[in-house]
Design a protein around this motif. Structure first.
Motif, mmCIF file in Angstrom:
data_model
loop_
_atom_site.group_PDB
_atom_site.id
_atom_site.type_symbol
_atom_site.label_atom_id
_atom_site.label_comp_id
_atom_site.label_asym_id
_atom_site.label_seq_id
_atom_site.Cartn_x
_atom_site.Cartn_y
_atom_site.Cartn_z
ATOM 1 N N VAL A 244 53.739 0.778 -40.789
ATOM 2 C CA VAL A 244 52.484 1.046 -40.309
ATOM 3 C C VAL A 244 51.759 0.735 -41.541
ATOM 4 O O VAL A 244 52.010 1.228 -42.831
ATOM 5 C CB VAL A 244 52.333 2.339 -40.065
ATOM 6 N N THR A 245 50.633 -0.127 -41.360
ATOM 7 C CA THR A 245 49.563 -0.292 -42.836
ATOM 8 C C THR A 245 48.246 0.136 -42.016
ATOM 9 O O THR A 245 47.954 -0.010 -41.048
ATOM 10 C CB THR A 245 49.707 -1.911 -42.655
ATOM 11 N N LEU A 246 47.562 0.836 -42.918
ATOM 12 C CA LEU A 246 46.327 1.361 -42.777
ATOM 13 C C LEU A 246 45.218 0.563 -43.402
ATOM 14 O O LEU A 246 45.358 0.156 -44.782
ATOM 15 C CB LEU A 246 46.037 2.539 -43.371
ATOM 16 N N TYR A 247 44.360 -0.207 -42.763
ATOM 17 C CA TYR A 247 43.144 -1.137 -43.338
ATOM 18 C C TYR A 247 41.930 -0.130 -43.241
ATOM 19 O O TYR A 247 41.629 0.481 -42.457
ATOM 20 C CB TYR A 247 43.152 -2.261 -42.319
ATOM 21 N N PHE A 248 41.202 -0.298 -44.363
ATOM 22 C CA PHE A 248 39.799 0.157 -44.198
ATOM 23 C C PHE A 248 38.855 -0.629 -45.004
ATOM 24 O O PHE A 248 39.135 -1.466 -45.653
ATOM 25 C CB PHE A 248 39.793 1.600 -45.110
ATOM 26 N N ASP A 249 37.529 -0.344 -44.452
ATOM 27 C CA ASP A 249 36.490 -1.245 -44.385
ATOM 28 C C ASP A 249 35.266 -0.531 -44.402
ATOM 29 O O ASP A 249 34.981 0.031 -43.438
ATOM 30 C CB ASP A 249 36.370 -2.422 -43.743
ATOM 31 N N ASN A 250 34.388 -0.425 -45.470
ATOM 32 C CA ASN A 250 33.281 0.386 -45.679
ATOM 33 C C ASN A 250 31.775 -0.451 -45.171
ATOM 34 O O ASN A 250 30.924 0.282 -45.406
ATOM 35 C CB ASN A 250 33.155 1.336 -46.743
ATOM 36 N N THR A 251 32.088 -1.700 -44.767
ATOM 37 C CA THR A 251 30.802 -2.147 -44.581
ATOM 38 C C THR A 251 30.891 -3.256 -43.176
ATOM 39 O O THR A 251 29.665 -3.149 -42.487
ATOM 40 C CB THR A 251 30.530 -3.471 -45.643
ATOM 41 N N THR A 252 31.886 -3.685 -42.764
ATOM 42 C CA THR A 252 32.060 -4.417 -41.505
ATOM 43 C C THR A 252 33.197 -3.887 -40.597
ATOM 44 O O THR A 252 34.344 -3.534 -41.033
ATOM 45 C CB THR A 252 32.622 -5.898 -41.975
ATOM 46 N N GLN A 253 32.858 -3.761 -39.418
ATOM 47 C CA GLN A 253 33.819 -3.434 -38.370
ATOM 48 C C GLN A 253 34.873 -4.414 -38.473
ATOM 49 O O GLN A 253 34.512 -5.822 -38.409
ATOM 50 C CB GLN A 253 33.330 -3.280 -36.954
ATOM 51 N N MET A 254 36.029 -4.309 -38.214
ATOM 52 C CA MET A 254 37.234 -5.162 -38.197
ATOM 53 C C MET A 254 37.475 -5.738 -37.014
ATOM 54 O O MET A 254 37.128 -5.182 -36.003
ATOM 55 C CB MET A 254 38.491 -4.397 -38.951
ATOM 56 N N ALA A 255 37.822 -7.052 -37.013
ATOM 57 C CA ALA A 255 38.553 -7.612 -35.877
ATOM 58 C C ALA A 255 39.839 -8.061 -36.099
ATOM 59 O O ALA A 255 40.365 -8.343 -37.126
ATOM 60 C CB ALA A 255 37.784 -8.819 -35.701
ATOM 61 N N PHE A 256 40.776 -8.159 -35.038
ATOM 62 C CA PHE A 256 41.934 -8.539 -35.025
ATOM 63 C C PHE A 256 42.096 -10.106 -34.545
ATOM 64 O O PHE A 256 41.361 -10.460 -33.535
ATOM 65 C CB PHE A 256 42.848 -7.635 -34.194
ATOM 66 N N SER A 257 43.072 -10.776 -35.123
ATOM 67 C CA SER A 257 43.133 -11.984 -34.766
ATOM 68 C C SER A 257 44.675 -12.165 -34.716
ATOM 69 O O SER A 257 45.570 -11.489 -35.041
ATOM 70 C CB SER A 257 42.804 -12.997 -35.524
ATOM 71 N N GLY A 258 45.064 -13.136 -33.561
ATOM 72 C CA GLY A 258 46.806 -13.325 -33.404
ATOM 73 C C GLY A 258 46.802 -13.135 -31.808
ATOM 74 O O GLY A 258 45.905 -12.998 -30.860
ATOM 75 N N THR A 259 48.083 -13.315 -31.422
ATOM 76 C CA THR A 259 48.545 -13.181 -30.132
ATOM 77 C C THR A 259 49.909 -12.232 -30.079
ATOM 78 O O THR A 259 50.427 -11.814 -30.958
ATOM 79 C CB THR A 259 48.905 -14.518 -29.325
ATOM 80 N N ASN A 260 50.186 -11.773 -28.885
ATOM 81 C CA ASN A 260 51.086 -10.836 -28.696
ATOM 82 C C ASN A 260 52.562 -11.397 -28.951
ATOM 83 O O ASN A 260 53.558 -10.891 -29.282
ATOM 84 C CB ASN A 260 51.345 -10.092 -27.388
#
Length: 102
Positions: free
Chosen positions: A27-43
Motif C-alpha cells: 500500500v502506498t499513500l500519496y498526498f497533495d496539498n494543492t491539486t486533486q489527484m488523478a489516476f491513469s492506467g488500466t486494469n
C-alpha cells in the motif's frame, strides 16, 4: 481518495497536517496539498498517480517502517490523500492525523 478541509476562519499562523503511522506492505499513500489527484492506467497495466508539484506533495510507502509526514496546508486548507494497492496488502497499518497551527 480522502479530502480533508478546514473551514475555520481567523487563523493567522501556518496550518500543518501530520500523518503518522504505518501502512501494510503493498500500500502506498500519496498526498497533495494543492491539486486533486488523478489516476491513469488500466486494469491490466500499471497505475500511476498524477500529482501537482511543490512543497506538500509526496508519497509514503507501506511495510518499510513507521513514518511521519508534515504537510503544509494551502490557503484553502485542503489536502488530498490517495491510497494505492499494488497486488495484495500484507500486514496491518495504523494512521493518525493531527493538525497544528503555528
Amino acid at each position: 481518495m480522502l479530502e480533508v478541509v478546514n473551514i475555520s476562519s481567523g487563523i493567522t499562523g501556518h496550518v500543518y497536517l501530520y500523518i503518522n503511522g504505518t501502512l501494510p506492505s503493498g500500500v502506498t499513500l500519496y498526498f497533495d496539498n494543492t491539486t486533486q489527484m488523478a489516476f491513469s492506467g488500466t486494469n491490466t497495466g500499471t497505475y500511476s498517480i498524477v500529482q501537482g508539484t511543490g512543497t506538500g506533495n509526496g508519497t509514503l510507502v507501506g511495510g518499510v517502517s513507521a513514518f511521519s509526514a508534515k504537510i503544509p496546508l494551502t490557503k484553502t486548507f485542503t489536502v488530498y490523500l490517495s491510497f494505492v494497492l499494488t497486488g495484495a496488502a500484507v500486514g496491518s497499518g495504523t494512521l493518525y492525523l493531527q493538525t497544528s497551527i503555528g
